[in-house]
Motif scaffolding. Structure first.
Motif, PDB file in Angstrom:
ATOM      1  N   SER A 211       0.727  -1.289   0.187  1.00 29.04           N
ATOM      2  CA  SER A 211       0.201  -0.056  -0.053  1.00 29.04           C
ATOM      3  C   SER A 211       0.872   1.209  -0.272  1.00 29.04           C
ATOM      4  N   GLU A 212       0.652   2.194  -0.957  1.00 34.60           N
ATOM      5  CA  GLU A 212       1.569   3.253  -0.921  1.00 34.60           C
ATOM      6  C   GLU A 212       0.567   4.571  -0.810  1.00 34.60           C
ATOM      7  N   VAL A 213       1.142   5.354   0.431  1.00 36.15           N
ATOM      8  CA  VAL A 213       0.390   6.586   0.651  1.00 36.15           C
ATOM      9  C   VAL A 213       1.552   7.744   0.688  1.00 36.15           C
ATOM     10  N   GLU A 214       1.385   8.733  -0.215  1.00 30.27           N
ATOM     11  CA  GLU A 214       2.391  10.009  -0.314  1.00 30.27           C
ATOM     12  C   GLU A 214       3.803   9.413  -0.564  1.00 30.27           C
ATOM     13  N   GLY A 215       3.820   8.407  -1.591  1.00 28.36           N
ATOM     14  CA  GLY A 215       5.393   8.087  -1.931  1.00 28.36           C
ATOM     15  C   GLY A 215       5.923   7.008  -0.899  1.00 28.36           C
ATOM     16  N   VAL A 216       5.236   6.732   0.143  1.00 25.78           N
ATOM     17  CA  VAL A 216       5.841   5.762   1.161  1.00 25.78           C
ATOM     18  C   VAL A 216       4.989   4.381   1.067  1.00 25.78           C
ATOM     19  N   GLU A 217       5.807   3.328   0.793  1.00 25.71           N
ATOM     20  CA  GLU A 217       5.037   2.120   0.519  1.00 25.71           C
ATOM     21  C   GLU A 217       5.205   1.298   1.973  1.00 25.71           C
ATOM     22  N   TYR A 218       3.994   0.647   2.122  1.00 22.68           N
ATOM     23  CA  TYR A 218       3.683  -0.161   3.377  1.00 22.68           C
ATOM     24  C   TYR A 218       3.507  -1.580   3.024  1.00 22.68           C
ATOM     25  N   GLU A 219       3.913  -2.602   3.922  1.00 26.22           N
ATOM     26  CA  GLU A 219       3.801  -3.977   3.705  1.00 26.22           C
ATOM     27  C   GLU A 219       3.444  -4.480   5.093  1.00 26.22           C
ATOM     28  N   TYR A 220       3.212  -5.873   4.886  1.00 29.74           N
ATOM     29  CA  TYR A 220       2.964  -6.589   6.278  1.00 29.74           C
ATOM     30  C   TYR A 220       4.072  -6.683   7.067  1.00 29.74           C
ATOM     31  N   ASP A 221       3.746  -6.623   8.543  1.00 28.52           N
ATOM     32  CA  ASP A 221       5.303  -6.582   9.336  1.00 28.52           C
ATOM     33  C   ASP A 221       5.639  -8.178   9.444  1.00 28.52           C
ATOM     34  N   GLY A 222       4.487  -9.117   9.541  1.00 29.96           N
ATOM     35  CA  GLY A 222       4.774 -10.507   9.930  1.00 29.96           C
ATOM     36  C   GLY A 222       3.622 -11.235   9.175  1.00 29.96           C
ATOM     37  N   TYR A 223       3.778 -12.639   9.281  1.00 29.86           N
ATOM     38  CA  TYR A 223       2.517 -13.479   8.510  1.00 29.86           C
ATOM     39  C   TYR A 223       2.064 -14.641   9.742  1.00 29.86           C
ATOM     40  N   ALA A 224       0.888 -14.833   9.700  1.00 24.56           N
ATOM     41  CA  ALA A 224       0.447 -16.083  10.533  1.00 24.56           C
ATOM     42  C   ALA A 224      -0.145 -17.132   9.657  1.00 24.56           C
ATOM     43  N   ILE A 225      -0.045 -18.322  10.046  1.00 27.18           N
ATOM     44  CA  ILE A 225      -0.578 -19.345   9.380  1.00 27.18           C
ATOM     45  C   ILE A 225      -1.865 -19.571  10.176  1.00 27.18           C
ATOM     46  N   GLY A 226      -2.991 -19.488   9.729  1.00 25.58           N
ATOM     47  CA  GLY A 226      -4.004 -19.671  10.333  1.00 25.58           C
ATOM     48  C   GLY A 226      -4.914 -20.981   9.684  1.00 25.58           C
ATOM     49  N   GLY A 227      -6.117 -21.331  10.333  1.00 22.26           N
ATOM     50  CA  GLY A 227      -6.656 -22.588   9.596  1.00 22.26           C
ATOM     51  C   GLY A 227      -6.379 -23.828  10.004  1.00 22.26           C
ATOM     52  N   LEU A 228      -5.432 -24.004  11.057  1.00 20.39           N
ATOM     53  CA  LEU A 228      -4.981 -25.388  11.338  1.00 20.39           C
ATOM     54  C   LEU A 228      -5.330 -25.775  12.850  1.00 20.39           C
ATOM     55  N   ALA A 229      -5.215 -26.905  13.149  1.00 20.05           N
ATOM     56  CA  ALA A 229      -5.840 -27.128  14.418  1.00 20.05           C
ATOM     57  C   ALA A 229      -7.568 -27.067  14.526  1.00 20.05           C
ATOM     58  N   VAL A 230      -8.062 -27.191  13.582  1.00 16.99           N
ATOM     59  CA  VAL A 230      -9.403 -26.996  13.478  1.00 16.99           C
ATOM     60  C   VAL A 230     -10.126 -28.305  12.930  1.00 16.99           C
ATOM     61  N   GLY A 231      -9.268 -29.520  13.194  1.00 16.33           N
ATOM     62  CA  GLY A 231     -10.141 -30.604  12.698  1.00 16.33           C
ATOM     63  C   GLY A 231      -9.209 -31.776  11.994  1.00 16.33           C
ATOM     64  N   GLU A 232      -8.171 -30.973  11.561  1.00 18.65           N
ATOM     65  CA  GLU A 232      -7.279 -32.115  10.943  1.00 18.65           C
ATOM     66  C   GLU A 232      -6.238 -32.837  11.781  1.00 18.65           C
TER      67      GLU A 232
END
Length: 382
Positions: A211-232
């Motif tokens: 995402s870019e605002v006023e010439g500054v680019e932003y991205e996510y600081d980290g990433y999670a793995i979701g949707g596990l431990a839900v029945g598998e």
């Protein structure tokens, strides 16, 4: 936020996460403090008896119990609770859904489990709540899928999760550009069930978001793995991690949400995961299950009535240093509230020590030996 990757041992990683309320050494287990408190403990326990540098709070429950305006007036979750460490807050989307919420493209509509009042979570609304909480790490709204699920439903989940992730990043970037949210960091959540092509689609879309605002680019600081431990099964979980963690940037923290047993943690660390949370240590403690280096024991069993040894001979926790199995057994059988505190301190300290020991092994290049020793000790108790 800064994340420094300090060592690798095969895929296992040791790192240092620097947040506004202190450093967090990884791999790390985050105790769950749903209502801004770990059940049965206060923050003197958390800081002095556990040494926990980061805990998890629940956006859904804090929103319904306290609310945005009151939380702002109270100075955020740190001032409100008295905890000087870091807070990670989940989005509340799981609770909103699991308690009967209806998902639409715009967000999740749900009724409060407290009084039945109607509420609607959008990606922006969730972040506004977390800004009021002043969370150090904020999980964005995602579309969780229980397993098993149809391919159509999983694809819908991925598309909606990516859409909400883009909206969340744009909104967060706007706050940053206005001088707000300077100490708040956001993590995206990968979905996709246990199928490789679905996980690839979700991860690649999220990692590519900018995402870019006023010439500054932003991205996510980290990433999670979701949707596990839900029945598998555990085997399905591990296989999914095998092909999911390599899809995430190596220079950012990786968080496996809501997992799990000590064995789950060790296996996920071996596959490159850095951060964990789960209610299992405290929930199991309240139900008489104690985790030890040698397996689980059920402290309600009559076999412990005259046992003067500590819960775990290799544990350094406050409970093990001061009380016997016989006394803890007595407290449980007598339904004494103190039992919950002492058992929870032990189980959480065991989890924290387990990951701290795994970290030390990674730094020494000895994680594979540590992993083998972990399993060799677990003969099991009853």
């Amino acid at each position: 936020m800064r994340f420094e990757l300090q060592a690798r041992d095969n895929l296992a990683r040791a790192g240092k996460l620097t947040l506004s309320h202190g450093e967090v050494l990884t791999p790390v287990f985050m105790p769950v403090g749903t209502q801004g408190v770990i059940k049965g403990l206060d923050f003197i326990d958390v800081e002095q008896n556990l040494g926990a540098k980061i805990i998890l709070g629940n956006t859904y429950h804090l929103y319904l119990r306290v609310g945005i305006e009151k939380m702002r007036a109270l100075g955020g979750l740190h001032k409100f609770s008295g905890y000087s460490g870091n807070f990670l807050t989940d989005s509340g989307g799981f609770q909103a859904f699991s308690l009967g919420g209806k998902r639409r493209e715009e967000g999740i509509e749900f009724a409060s489990h407290i009084d039945g009042s109607k509420h609607f979570f959008t990606p922006e609304k969730v972040l506004d709540i977390e800004y009021a909480l002043n969370s150090d790490i904020m999980m964005i709204l995602d579309d969780l899928v229980g397993l098993p699920a149809s391919e159509e439903r999983i694809m819908q989940s991925i598309d909606r999760t990516t859409l909400w992730a883009k909206q969340s990043l744009d909104y967060h970037a706007l706050q940053k550009s206005q001088g707000k949210a300077q100490t708040n960091n956001i993590f995206a959540i990968v979905q996709g069930g246990t199928t490789e092509r679905f996980r690839y689609k979700s991860a690649s879309e999220l990692v590519a978001l900018r995402s870019e605002v006023e010439g500054v680019e932003y991205e996510y600081d980290g990433y999670a793995i979701g949707g596990l431990a839900v029945g598998e099964s555990s085997e399905e979980m591990y296989h999914t991690l095998d092909f999911t963690t390599p899809l995430l940037p190596s220079h950012k923290p990786r968080y496996l949400m809501g997992v799990g047993t000590p064995e789950n943690l060790i296996e996920a660390i071996a596959r490159g995961v850095d951060m964990f949370d789960c209610v299992m240590p405290t929930r199991n403690a309240r139900n008489a299950t104690i985790f030890t280096h040698f397996g689980k024991l059920s402290i309600k069993s009559p076999r412990y009535a005259l046992d003067e040894s500590p819960l775990d001979s290799q544990c350094d926790c406050y409970t093990c240093r001061n009380f016997s199995r016989a006394y803890i057994h007595h407290l449980f059988r007598s339904s004494e509230i103190t039992y919950h505190r002492l058992a929870s301190i032990h189980n959480l300290r065991y989890y924290l020590n387990l990951l701290s020991s795994a970290r030390e092994a990674i730094l020494k290049g000895e994680f594979m030996e540590f992993r083998k020793d972990f399993y060799a000790k677990r003969v099991g108790e009853s």
